[in-house]
Design a protein around this motif. Sequence first.
Motif, PDB file in Angstrom:
ATOM      1  N   ALA A 146       0.830  -1.204   0.000  1.00  0.00           N
ATOM      2  CA  ALA A 146       0.000   0.000   0.000  1.00  0.00           C
ATOM      3  C   ALA A 146       0.865   1.254   0.000  1.00  0.00           C
ATOM      4  N   ILE A 147       1.884   1.288   0.866  1.00  0.00           N
ATOM      5  CA  ILE A 147       2.755   2.459   0.935  1.00  0.00           C
ATOM      6  C   ILE A 147       3.497   2.670  -0.384  1.00  0.00           C
ATOM      7  N   THR A 148       4.019   1.572  -0.950  1.00  0.00           N
ATOM      8  CA  THR A 148       4.763   1.668  -2.214  1.00  0.00           C
ATOM      9  C   THR A 148       3.866   2.134  -3.352  1.00  0.00           C
ATOM     10  N   LEU A 149       2.665   1.571  -3.423  1.00  0.00           N
ATOM     11  CA  LEU A 149       1.740   1.938  -4.501  1.00  0.00           C
ATOM     12  C   LEU A 149       1.205   3.350  -4.326  1.00  0.00           C
ATOM     13  N   ILE A 150       1.044   3.767  -3.072  1.00  0.00           N
ATOM     14  CA  ILE A 150       0.674   5.164  -2.828  1.00  0.00           C
ATOM     15  C   ILE A 150       1.792   6.076  -3.332  1.00  0.00           C
ATOM     16  N   GLY A 151       3.045   5.638  -3.099  1.00  0.00           N
ATOM     17  CA  GLY A 151       4.176   6.390  -3.630  1.00  0.00           C
ATOM     18  C   GLY A 151       4.123   6.485  -5.141  1.00  0.00           C
ATOM     19  N   TRP A 152       3.812   5.361  -5.795  1.00  0.00           N
ATOM     20  CA  TRP A 152       3.706   5.365  -7.263  1.00  0.00           C
ATOM     21  C   TRP A 152       2.581   6.290  -7.732  1.00  0.00           C
ATOM     22  N   PHE A 153       1.443   6.180  -7.071  1.00  0.00           N
ATOM     23  CA  PHE A 153       0.322   7.042  -7.450  1.00  0.00           C
ATOM     24  C   PHE A 153       0.725   8.510  -7.328  1.00  0.00           C
ATOM     25  N   SER A 154       1.435   8.823  -6.268  1.00  0.00           N
ATOM     26  CA  SER A 154       1.860  10.203  -6.028  1.00  0.00           C
ATOM     27  C   SER A 154       2.820  10.688  -7.113  1.00  0.00           C
ATOM     28  N   VAL A 155       3.772   9.817  -7.479  1.00  0.00           N
ATOM     29  CA  VAL A 155       4.722  10.163  -8.549  1.00  0.00           C
ATOM     30  C   VAL A 155       3.983  10.421  -9.856  1.00  0.00           C
ATOM     31  N   GLN A 156       3.051   9.515 -10.193  1.00  0.00           N
ATOM     32  CA  GLN A 156       2.306   9.651 -11.446  1.00  0.00           C
ATOM     33  C   GLN A 156       1.422  10.897 -11.433  1.00  0.00           C
ATOM     34  N   ALA A 157       0.836  11.206 -10.299  1.00  0.00           N
ATOM     35  CA  ALA A 157       0.025  12.419 -10.199  1.00  0.00           C
ATOM     36  C   ALA A 157       0.894  13.654 -10.426  1.00  0.00           C
ATOM     37  N   GLY A 158       2.134  13.602  -9.923  1.00  0.00           N
ATOM     38  CA  GLY A 158       3.069  14.701 -10.156  1.00  0.00           C
ATOM     39  C   GLY A 158       3.408  14.860 -11.621  1.00  0.00           C
ATOM     40  N   PHE A 159       3.638  13.728 -12.306  1.00  0.00           N
ATOM     41  CA  PHE A 159       3.910  13.788 -13.753  1.00  0.00           C
ATOM     42  C   PHE A 159       2.699  14.321 -14.522  1.00  0.00           C
ATOM     43  N   PHE A 160       1.500  13.965 -14.054  1.00  0.00           N
ATOM     44  CA  PHE A 160       0.275  14.481 -14.658  1.00  0.00           C
ATOM     45  C   PHE A 160       0.274  16.006 -14.575  1.00  0.00           C
ATOM     46  N   GLY A 161       0.613  16.521 -13.394  1.00  0.00           N
ATOM     47  CA  GLY A 161       0.661  17.973 -13.220  1.00  0.00           C
ATOM     48  C   GLY A 161       1.674  18.628 -14.140  1.00  0.00           C
ATOM     49  N   GLN A 162       2.840  17.990 -14.322  1.00  0.00           N
ATOM     50  CA  GLN A 162       3.858  18.528 -15.224  1.00  0.00           C
ATOM     51  C   GLN A 162       3.376  18.559 -16.668  1.00  0.00           C
ATOM     52  N   THR A 163       2.667  17.481 -17.072  1.00  0.00           N
ATOM     53  CA  THR A 163       2.157  17.408 -18.446  1.00  0.00           C
ATOM     54  C   THR A 163       1.133  18.505 -18.708  1.00  0.00           C
ATOM     55  N   VAL A 164       0.197  18.666 -17.791  1.00  0.00           N
ATOM     56  CA  VAL A 164      -0.831  19.703 -17.949  1.00  0.00           C
ATOM     57  C   VAL A 164      -0.186  21.089 -17.979  1.00  0.00           C
ATOM     58  N   ASN A 165       0.812  21.304 -17.128  1.00  0.00           N
ATOM     59  CA  ASN A 165       1.498  22.595 -17.093  1.00  0.00           C
ATOM     60  C   ASN A 165       2.219  22.882 -18.398  1.00  0.00           C
ATOM     61  N   SER A 166       2.785  21.829 -19.038  1.00  0.00           N
ATOM     62  CA  SER A 166       3.441  22.013 -20.333  1.00  0.00           C
ATOM     63  C   SER A 166       2.434  22.365 -21.424  1.00  0.00           C
ATOM     64  N   MET A 167       1.227  21.817 -21.297  1.00  0.00           N
ATOM     65  CA  MET A 167       0.193  22.089 -22.289  1.00  0.00           C
ATOM     66  C   MET A 167      -0.308  23.529 -22.180  1.00  0.00           C
ATOM     67  N   TYR A 168      -0.553  23.972 -20.958  1.00  0.00           N
ATOM     68  CA  TYR A 168      -1.139  25.305 -20.748  1.00  0.00           C
ATOM     69  C   TYR A 168      -0.373  26.048 -19.649  1.00  0.00           C
ATOM     70  N   PRO A 169       0.864  26.466 -19.929  1.00  0.00           N
ATOM     71  CA  PRO A 169       1.695  27.099 -18.890  1.00  0.00           C
ATOM     72  C   PRO A 169       1.167  28.446 -18.406  1.00  0.00           C
ATOM     73  N   GLU A 170       0.354  29.119 -19.225  1.00  0.00           N
ATOM     74  CA  GLU A 170      -0.117  30.462 -18.865  1.00  0.00           C
ATOM     75  C   GLU A 170      -1.609  30.494 -18.557  1.00  0.00           C
ATOM     76  N   ALA A 171      -2.171  29.347 -18.220  1.00  0.00           N
ATOM     77  CA  ALA A 171      -3.628  29.281 -18.039  1.00  0.00           C
ATOM     78  C   ALA A 171      -4.080  29.607 -16.621  1.00  0.00           C
ATOM     79  N   GLY A 172      -3.161  29.996 -15.774  1.00  0.00           N
ATOM     80  CA  GLY A 172      -3.547  30.382 -14.423  1.00  0.00           C
ATOM     81  C   GLY A 172      -3.309  29.298 -13.397  1.00  0.00           C
ATOM     82  N   VAL A 173      -3.900  29.481 -12.241  1.00  0.00           N
ATOM     83  CA  VAL A 173      -3.616  28.609 -11.099  1.00  0.00           C
ATOM     84  C   VAL A 173      -4.004  27.163 -11.358  1.00  0.00           C
TER      85      VAL A 173
END
Length: 439
Positions: free
Chosen positions: A113-140
């Motif tokens: 559970a702890i390891t998979l939560i870590g994986w989920f967290s890493v992937q969620a972070g990459f998701f945020g990076q991808t969205v930010n690359s798509m729309y860097p000036e779209a606000g908060v």
Amino acid sequence: MKKGSQAEPQAQNQANDFAMEPVPMANRRPWWEITFVTSGFCMAVSGMFAGAALTAGLSLKQIMISILVGNLILALYGGFTGAIGAKTGVSTTMLSRYAFGRYGSLVISLVWAITLIGWFSVQAGFFGQTVNSMYPEAGVITRIPVAAAWGGALMILTAYIGFKGIRLLSNIAIPLLILLCIVGVVMGLDKVGGIGGLTSNITKPITLMEGIVLVIGTFAVGAVIQPDIARYAKSPKQSWTAIMIGMVIANGFIIFAGAVTAMTMGTGDLPAAMLQLGLGIPALLILIAAQWTSNDSNLYSASLSLSNIFRVAKSKLVLVVGVIATIVGAAGMANHFISFLIAIGVAVPPVAGILIADYFFVHKQGYTFGKGTKYAAVVWPAFIAWALGILAGVYVNWGIPSLNSLVVALVAHWGIYAIGKSINLAMTSGYVEEREDGF
């Protein structure tokens, strides 16, 4: 009335995704669905980031060797654990009740559970990076932490639905991601004049063995928890087919695609590299779908693990664990990605060795589950073998650390049992009988 009383528990078990009992044959799925779900689990954008990370430490030849050897090792032990899952119809956490004991399995469940939560967290972070690359000036809303937070919330939805939701998403996302990787690799190679033009910009040199461990780390846990998916397979053969295609082809290609993209574009920032190649917003949308299909599997398996500890419905655990993991992801877990991969690449494979040894050699494929089944409370040889496996992975200076840890744990678990039996030495503590509700 009697008919209704029988149907009600069955409906409840199906709604809970058979978290605490074998999946009935009537609910098993065709081989291609098992393969798609396994490939969807394997084909994570984190694999592309891992490929990019390899280019900073290894030559092209070393990268290709790392990818091939690492994924063959993953396919080997994931194939065996998956075959056990297909044969018994139960998840990894249920299997660990025999190998580690009923209370010992709680430790394994918590580690998963702890390891998979870590994986989920890493992937969620990459998701945020991808969205930010798509729309860097779209606000908060497109700032990395915020995008990681609402992206994690979306990923919780399909895991909440269960295997069906993951299967539907995988069927859509995986063909698109494969197409994107092929296009990206072709365009990248064309940009540098073919594969001969690929060169690594080595800034943080690592050894070949460290590269192999890094590749294994991309799916070390996934290969051990393959029974969570393979329990829906109709036969061990289907599970082997799924893991070989998922690991050697799907995971191998996704890591190679990440390496090629990084080498041709001179950056390990995959979303930015995709934009530089001219693939645009559609490519980033596919990357998001790929992150989603991998991460809902992480959350799904984490909730199955916690079902072994808490007497709470899997669907409720998905919500609680998902929220916690999303918060951790928004806080920047992705920044510790490489260290995370290397650590689990050594610590997790020994558990697979123990599961394989226990099922095939100690219990000789004699696992049964259901009301009245008696499990040892704690199986001490398993924990001793796990510790020995980790020590071998860390301190043995020859061979491949991940493989060393797995083999040492497998032999140790089997050997300690055999020696103990020959001298009538008690190796377990007490017994626990399974109840009607699976606990």
